[in-house]
Write an enzyme that holds these catalytic residues in place. Sequence first.
Site: not given
Ligand code: UGA
Ligand code: MN
Length: 356
Positions: A208, A294
């Site tokens: 995203d 990270e």
């Molecule tokens: C922030 C960071 O940008 C992420 O790279 C990091 O993984 C995340 O925080 C974290 O703290 O874990 P954020 O935008 O808050 O990201 O998180 P999401 O975009 O909701 O998730 C990161 C990625 O993991 C997305 O590509 C999403 O599709 C994926 N995801 C999310 C999963 O594969 N499983 C889930 O249950 C939730």
């Molecule tokens: Mn994200």
Amino acid sequence: MISSRIFEKWWLRAFVALVIFFIWQICYAINKVQGLEEEKTVLQATIEVLKRKSDMLRTEIHEKERTLTRLDGRIEEIDTQIRDHISLLPRVNRSTPFIYFVTPTHFRAAQKADLTRLSYTLSHVPNLHWIVVEDSDSLTSSVAEILKRSRLPYTHLNARTPSAQKMKYTDPNWTLPRGVEQRNAALLWIQNQLSGVGSGVVYFGDDDNTYDLKIFEEMRKVDNAGVWPVGIVGGMFVETPVLADNGSIISFNSIWKPDRPFPIDMAAFAVNVTLILSHPNALFSFDVPRGYQESTFLENLGIDRLNMEPLAEKCTKVYVWHTRTEKSKLSKGMVEKLTKKTGFNELESHALGVAY
Ligand code: UGA
Ligand code: MN
């Protein structure tokens, strides 16, 4: 004699005249009714003919409408084929290092929308291998279709987040780390499949975020570990390394947990693939404090934060933004459908990328 006498009576004459008049009237009426009957029969026949004609026309309209729908479908098909066959990629240069772009992705209302947008961004990038890891028990055809249509070299994997580590729909986004299991699956794939590879760079790109194409050219410059500013993240407009006049990193401007060894977002760095290959134990983990994904990973790769390579014109440009798709406002019933991934109608299934 008698009759002439009879008719001499005036009233009798009048009576006979009246009878004749009535008989004439009756004949006239009978005639008229017969005429009307005939007219009615003719009209009924005409109505029948018109009805048949209208039925025929209706059938014709139906058929034409069906043909039109068929043609519309065909046009859309051809349109898609044309679009998908015109490669958006500039000419691939053999000496350009490959980017291994790792994207964890999970099912939600906007997954198909977000991945579609990302696929169109990545379609413009030469020498990029997209590793997409679904947070699911099996690969889904909707994600497979997006990958296929991207016309990029790709790897499609799945790795389910253990249920104890999986956030509920209503949980705030920071409750648990995301993408851990999926990024690790991609790292294992890299270890196994790219073992002989001498160059290339690995980047972890959320599905995203928003990427300027320039970020990819920056990544290719990475020798060991590169770092750059990220827009709209960590409670700031821009999170960035801070550079000294000589161009070396002296600190980071982060305000959220600034004491982390690497106070940066996942979108802020890329590392050389050889580093990943030489550090098979550098993985992500659920067992680290919030915000330390990270840092733990980069520390395990043996990187020194002040020796990272500052890119994006000495960190003066922002080429990636940590945009987040707003969580859709849904009724309880809709959340249940999303959670169970079932109960959608055909159109909804198409919108969400769910098999119907
Ligand atoms: C922030 C960071 O940008 C992420 O790279 C990091 O993984 C995340 O925080 C974290 O703290 O874990 P954020 O935008 O808050 O990201 O998180 P999401 O975009 O909701 O998730 C990161 C990625 O993991 C997305 O590509 C999403 O599709 C994926 N995801 C999310 C999963 O594969 N499983 C889930 O249950 C939730
Ligand atoms: Mn994200």
